[in-house]
Design a protein around this motif. Structure first.
Motif, mmCIF file in Angstrom:
data_model
loop_
_atom_site.group_PDB
_atom_site.id
_atom_site.type_symbol
_atom_site.label_atom_id
_atom_site.label_comp_id
_atom_site.label_asym_id
_atom_site.label_seq_id
_atom_site.Cartn_x
_atom_site.Cartn_y
_atom_site.Cartn_z
ATOM 1 N N ASP A 256 0.861 -1.174 0.000
ATOM 2 C CA ASP A 256 0.000 0.000 0.000
ATOM 3 C C ASP A 256 0.902 1.229 0.000
ATOM 4 O O ASP A 256 1.868 1.313 0.775
ATOM 5 C CB ASP A 256 -0.907 0.016 1.229
ATOM 6 C CG ASP A 256 -1.978 -1.057 1.182
ATOM 7 O OD1 ASP A 256 -2.432 -1.378 0.070
ATOM 8 O OD2 ASP A 256 -2.352 -1.577 2.236
ATOM 9 N N ILE A 257 0.566 2.191 -0.858
ATOM 10 C CA ILE A 257 1.424 3.355 -1.077
ATOM 11 C C ILE A 257 0.585 4.620 -1.019
ATOM 12 O O ILE A 257 -0.553 4.643 -1.500
ATOM 13 C CB ILE A 257 2.133 3.255 -2.448
ATOM 14 C CG1 ILE A 257 3.075 2.044 -2.462
ATOM 15 C CG2 ILE A 257 2.913 4.526 -2.771
ATOM 16 C CD1 ILE A 257 3.609 1.718 -3.838
ATOM 17 N N GLU A 258 1.151 5.667 -0.415
ATOM 18 C CA GLU A 258 0.570 7.004 -0.463
ATOM 19 C C GLU A 258 1.425 7.862 -1.386
ATOM 20 O O GLU A 258 2.653 7.871 -1.268
ATOM 21 C CB GLU A 258 0.542 7.647 0.921
ATOM 22 C CG GLU A 258 -0.319 6.929 1.941
ATOM 23 C CD GLU A 258 -0.162 7.523 3.322
ATOM 24 O OE1 GLU A 258 -1.178 7.602 4.043
ATOM 25 O OE2 GLU A 258 0.967 7.918 3.680
ATOM 26 N N LEU A 259 0.783 8.597 -2.296
ATOM 27 C CA LEU A 259 1.464 9.535 -3.178
ATOM 28 C C LEU A 259 0.854 10.912 -2.957
ATOM 29 O O LEU A 259 -0.362 11.086 -3.086
ATOM 30 C CB LEU A 259 1.295 9.105 -4.642
ATOM 31 C CG LEU A 259 1.837 10.058 -5.709
ATOM 32 C CD1 LEU A 259 3.351 10.209 -5.591
ATOM 33 C CD2 LEU A 259 1.459 9.563 -7.112
ATOM 34 N N ALA B 236 -3.542 13.060 -0.766
ATOM 35 C CA ALA B 236 -2.833 11.796 -0.529
ATOM 36 C C ALA B 236 -3.518 10.725 -1.364
ATOM 37 O O ALA B 236 -4.624 10.286 -1.054
ATOM 38 C CB ALA B 236 -2.855 11.435 0.950
ATOM 39 N N ILE B 237 -2.877 10.303 -2.449
ATOM 40 C CA ILE B 237 -3.468 9.346 -3.383
ATOM 41 C C ILE B 237 -3.116 7.924 -2.945
ATOM 42 O O ILE B 237 -1.930 7.583 -2.840
ATOM 43 C CB ILE B 237 -2.965 9.599 -4.810
ATOM 44 C CG1 ILE B 237 -3.386 10.999 -5.272
ATOM 45 C CG2 ILE B 237 -3.486 8.542 -5.772
ATOM 46 C CD1 ILE B 237 -2.874 11.362 -6.640
ATOM 47 N N PRO B 238 -4.125 7.066 -2.672
ATOM 48 C CA PRO B 238 -3.836 5.683 -2.280
ATOM 49 C C PRO B 238 -3.588 4.806 -3.506
ATOM 50 O O PRO B 238 -4.338 4.851 -4.486
ATOM 51 C CB PRO B 238 -5.112 5.265 -1.553
ATOM 52 C CG PRO B 238 -6.201 6.070 -2.199
ATOM 53 C CD PRO B 238 -5.569 7.385 -2.604
ATOM 54 N N ILE B 239 -2.530 4.008 -3.445
ATOM 55 C CA ILE B 239 -2.126 3.152 -4.557
ATOM 56 C C ILE B 239 -1.705 1.795 -3.995
ATOM 57 O O ILE B 239 -1.126 1.718 -2.918
ATOM 58 C CB ILE B 239 -0.936 3.765 -5.335
ATOM 59 C CG1 ILE B 239 -1.329 5.109 -5.962
ATOM 60 C CG2 ILE B 239 -0.407 2.812 -6.403
ATOM 61 C CD1 ILE B 239 -0.144 5.893 -6.500
ATOM 62 N N THR C 80 -7.950 3.630 -7.519
ATOM 63 C CA THR C 80 -9.375 3.928 -7.585
ATOM 64 C C THR C 80 -9.613 4.921 -8.713
ATOM 65 O O THR C 80 -8.686 5.590 -9.189
ATOM 66 C CB THR C 80 -9.882 4.519 -6.263
ATOM 67 O OG1 THR C 80 -9.235 5.783 -6.038
ATOM 68 C CG2 THR C 80 -9.589 3.578 -5.092
ATOM 69 N N ASP C 81 -10.853 5.044 -9.143
ATOM 70 C CA ASP C 81 -11.172 5.990 -10.207
ATOM 71 C C ASP C 81 -10.815 7.416 -9.808
ATOM 72 O O ASP C 81 -10.292 8.193 -10.620
ATOM 73 C CB ASP C 81 -12.667 5.907 -10.561
ATOM 74 C CG ASP C 81 -13.017 4.605 -11.268
ATOM 75 O OD1 ASP C 81 -12.099 3.964 -11.806
ATOM 76 O OD2 ASP C 81 -14.208 4.238 -11.270
ATOM 77 N N SER C 82 -11.094 7.773 -8.559
ATOM 78 C CA SER C 82 -10.784 9.136 -8.107
ATOM 79 C C SER C 82 -9.274 9.356 -8.048
ATOM 80 O O SER C 82 -8.782 10.434 -8.432
ATOM 81 C CB SER C 82 -11.409 9.402 -6.735
ATOM 82 O OG SER C 82 -10.930 8.478 -5.763
ATOM 83 N N ALA C 83 -8.521 8.340 -7.590
ATOM 84 C CA ALA C 83 -7.066 8.455 -7.539
ATOM 85 C C ALA C 83 -6.479 8.570 -8.945
ATOM 86 O O ALA C 83 -5.572 9.373 -9.191
ATOM 87 C CB ALA C 83 -6.473 7.254 -6.817
ATOM 88 N N LYS C 84 -7.019 7.785 -9.872
ATOM 89 C CA LYS C 84 -6.547 7.851 -11.255
ATOM 90 C C LYS C 84 -6.830 9.216 -11.860
ATOM 91 O O LYS C 84 -6.004 9.778 -12.585
ATOM 92 C CB LYS C 84 -7.223 6.758 -12.092
ATOM 93 C CG LYS C 84 -6.665 6.626 -13.509
ATOM 94 C CD LYS C 84 -7.285 5.436 -14.216
ATOM 95 C CE LYS C 84 -6.693 5.262 -15.604
ATOM 96 N NZ LYS C 84 -7.283 4.091 -16.308
#
Length: 225
Positions: free
Chosen positions: A168-171, A177-180, A207-211
């Motif tokens: 699990d990664i935060e960008l 803070a985008i979860p990946i 996720t769609d929102s993160a993308k």
């Protein structure tokens, strides 16, 4: 600066001052728990007001919960084998995403593992856990982004990561803070004296929102070309 080749699905951009966290797993001991939160103990330092990811894997239960640390203190305990005192952190955690289906799974875990009652808190009665070492926590380790695309990134870290493992990664982009979920595709030591590593990360879940946030950021880089 943009990079592209026939072997890559998406254009990669060289960036500066972009950071994030890889969330690596640490064992914790649950002292008591309810559907709204828990008291825990861990050898890792915890930051108050920071959100962490907690995972319960028990029999047919596999549950991921997010929770904010609302208090933390440093104390000591005796090691069973040597009776030496070792530092540990105790902390109170308030769960932030216990939806109906997660609450049902959490209640099942509590029911099957509970010891005696410890009192009543907001959200319900807290129970001691008969075997509290069944929960892990995702702790943040920082990285700096060197190159990024819609499908992955090259980062620099002070620690190696295992090839083909998923993390699990935060960008952090523009205050978000985008979860990946990322797979480690490449790991190479670049400076043995300073313990620096280049890590290639393939994005396997966005996720769609993160993308959408990532696409918007990459779009701004194209405009600056």
């Amino acid at each position: 600066m943009a990079e592209n080749s026939d072997n890559r699905r998406h254009t990669r951009y060289m960036v500066e001052d972009i950071h994030g966290n890889v969330l690596y797993t640490a064992d914790i001991e649950v002292l008591n728990i309810s559907v709204d939160g828990a008291a825990i103990e861990t050898a890792r330092r915890l930051e108050v007001n920071r959100e962490y990811t907690f995972r319960i894997n028990y029999r047919d239960i596999s549950l991921s919960l997010k929770g904010n640390v609302v208090w933390a203190l440093l104390t000591t305990r005796l090691k069973k084998d040597t009776q030496d005192s070792v530092p540990v952190y105790r902390a109170g955690v308030k769960f932030t995403d216990v939806l109906s289906e997660k609450a049902e799974a959490l209640l099942k875990f509590i029911e099957e593992n509970r010891g005696k009652k410890t009192g009543t808190r907001l959200g319900g009665i807290r129970f001691n856990i008969a075997n509290g070492k069944k929960i892990t926590m995702g702790l943040p380790r920082k990285y700096c982004v060197k190159k990024i695309s819609l499908s992955g990134m090259l980062v620099e870290t002070e620690y190696p990561l295992s090839l083909d493992e998923q993390y699990d990664i935060e960008l952090f982009l523009n205050g978000d803070a985008i979860p990946i979920v990322g797979r480690i595709a490449y790991c190479r030591e670049i400076d043995a004296h300073r313990s620096q590593y280049d890590i290639g990360i393939e994005f396997v879940m966005l996720t769609d929102s993160a993308k959408g946030l990532l696409q918007h950021f990459l779009g701004t880089l194209e405009e600056d070309e």
